[in-house]
Design a protein around this motif. Structure first.
Motif, short mmCIF file in Angstrom:
data_model
loop_
_atom_site.label_atom_id
_atom_site.label_comp_id
_atom_site.label_asym_id
_atom_site.label_seq_id
_atom_site.Cartn_x
_atom_site.Cartn_y
_atom_site.Cartn_z
N GLY A 156 0.76 -1.25 0.00
CA GLY A 156 0.00 0.00 0.00
C GLY A 156 0.78 1.29 0.00
N LEU A 157 1.96 1.33 -0.57
CA LEU A 157 2.75 2.57 -0.66
C LEU A 157 2.66 3.13 -2.07
N ARG A 158 2.49 4.46 -2.14
CA ARG A 158 2.42 5.12 -3.45
C ARG A 158 2.92 6.55 -3.29
N ARG A 159 3.43 7.11 -4.38
CA ARG A 159 3.83 8.52 -4.39
C ARG A 159 3.45 9.12 -5.73
N LYS A 160 3.33 10.47 -5.76
CA LYS A 160 2.93 11.14 -7.00
C LYS A 160 4.05 11.10 -8.03
N SER A 161 5.28 11.28 -7.58
CA SER A 161 6.45 11.20 -8.46
C SER A 161 7.66 10.88 -7.60
N SER A 162 8.82 10.72 -8.25
CA SER A 162 10.03 10.40 -7.48
C SER A 162 10.47 11.56 -6.60
N HIS A 163 9.86 12.73 -6.76
CA HIS A 163 10.19 13.91 -5.96
C HIS A 163 9.26 14.08 -4.77
N HIS A 164 8.27 13.22 -4.65
CA HIS A 164 7.29 13.30 -3.57
C HIS A 164 7.52 12.19 -2.55
N PRO A 165 7.03 12.41 -1.34
CA PRO A 165 7.21 11.37 -0.30
C PRO A 165 6.27 10.17 -0.54
N TRP A 166 6.68 9.03 -0.02
CA TRP A 166 5.84 7.84 -0.07
C TRP A 166 4.70 7.99 0.93
N ARG A 167 3.50 7.56 0.52
CA ARG A 167 2.33 7.60 1.40
C ARG A 167 1.62 6.26 1.35
N TRP A 168 1.04 5.89 2.49
CA TRP A 168 0.22 4.69 2.56
C TRP A 168 -1.15 4.98 1.95
N THR A 169 -1.92 3.95 1.72
CA THR A 169 -3.25 4.14 1.12
C THR A 169 -4.18 4.95 2.02
N ASP A 170 -3.91 5.02 3.34
CA ASP A 170 -4.72 5.85 4.23
C ASP A 170 -4.20 7.29 4.28
N ASN A 171 -3.27 7.64 3.39
CA ASN A 171 -2.70 8.96 3.19
C ASN A 171 -1.70 9.37 4.28
N THR A 172 -1.31 8.47 5.17
CA THR A 172 -0.26 8.80 6.13
C THR A 172 1.10 8.65 5.45
N GLU A 173 2.02 9.51 5.85
CA GLU A 173 3.34 9.50 5.22
C GLU A 173 4.16 8.32 5.74
N ILE A 186 11.76 -3.63 -0.31
CA ILE A 186 10.73 -2.82 -0.96
C ILE A 186 11.32 -2.18 -2.21
N SER A 187 10.66 -2.41 -3.33
CA SER A 187 11.07 -1.81 -4.60
C SER A 187 9.88 -1.05 -5.16
N SER A 188 10.10 -0.33 -6.26
CA SER A 188 9.00 0.43 -6.86
C SER A 188 8.94 0.19 -8.35
N ALA A 189 7.75 0.40 -8.90
CA ALA A 189 7.52 0.21 -10.34
C ALA A 189 6.40 1.14 -10.76
N ARG A 190 6.17 1.20 -12.04
CA ARG A 190 5.04 1.97 -12.59
C ARG A 190 3.74 1.24 -12.25
#
Length: 192
Positions: free
Chosen positions: A134-151, A172-176
């Motif tokens: 459940g981690l997502r960010r708007k771009s590589s310049h933004h912080p990671w946030r959980w699906t409940d919007n906590t950082e 933990i890795s990231s992808a599109r």
């Protein structure tokens, strides 16, 4: 002969009864009325205490309160319980958005870990496949946030330049968003 035996047995029995009565009389004469009163009071208090405990227990059962009732964490079928959460490990492979929607349909969210123990649990049970979490960010310049919007506190480094996080053998890795992967849902336990 039988009559003699029966007379002997009967007289022998009567002698024993007489001796018993004499001993009982002596014992009762040796016990003072004050001691007897004390025994009577102790027996009476014991009976009243037992009645009080029984009444208290019956009132507790009638009001729906059960004493010493065990609590068991229950998870839905095909979910695995760990700590205060239930986890679902998918068999299907989809993108991050579909995975989150699928979790919401199960009244859950893509998994959020709150301790190294939860993270290790998910790594152990995910198997060799990569799973969305459940981690997502708007771009590589933004912080990671959980699906409940906590950082995300970045307690574990997230590798890659993607916007969506997944759990791999390396951590933990990231992808599109559009990359197909399995996913992990999590939700709170229910107690019965």
């Amino acid at each position: 002969m039988n009559n003699l035996k029966s007379v002997f047995t009967t007289s022998h029995y009567l002698q024993r009864v007489e001796i018993g009565e004499k001993l009982q009389g002596k014992c009762l004469r040796n016990v003072s009325p004050a001691v007897l009163s004390c025994y009577f009071v102790i027996i009476l208090i014991s009976i009243l205490a037992i009645i009080a405990v029984c009444a208290r227990l019956s009132l507790g059962v009638r009001s729906g309160i059960e004493y010493h009732r065990p609590c068991y964490a229950t998870c839905p079928k095909e979910w695995i319980g760990f700590g205060s959460k239930c986890f679902y490990f998918s068999e299907d492979m989809r993108n991050w958005t579909f995975s989150q929607t699928s979790c919401v349909a199960l009244k859950a969210h893509l998994a959020k870990f709150e301790s190294p123990e939860e993270l290790n649990f998910m790594k152990r049970y995910k198997g060799p496949s990569d799973h969305w979490i459940g981690l997502r960010r708007k771009s590589s310049h933004h912080p990671w946030r959980w699906t409940d919007n906590t950082e995300y506190n970045s307690s574990v480094l997230t590798r890659g330049e993607g916007e969506c996080a997944y759990l791999s053998d390396r951590g933990i890795s990231s992808a599109r968003n559009y990359a197909p992967k399995k996913w992990i849902c999590s939700k709170s336990n229910r107690y019965t």
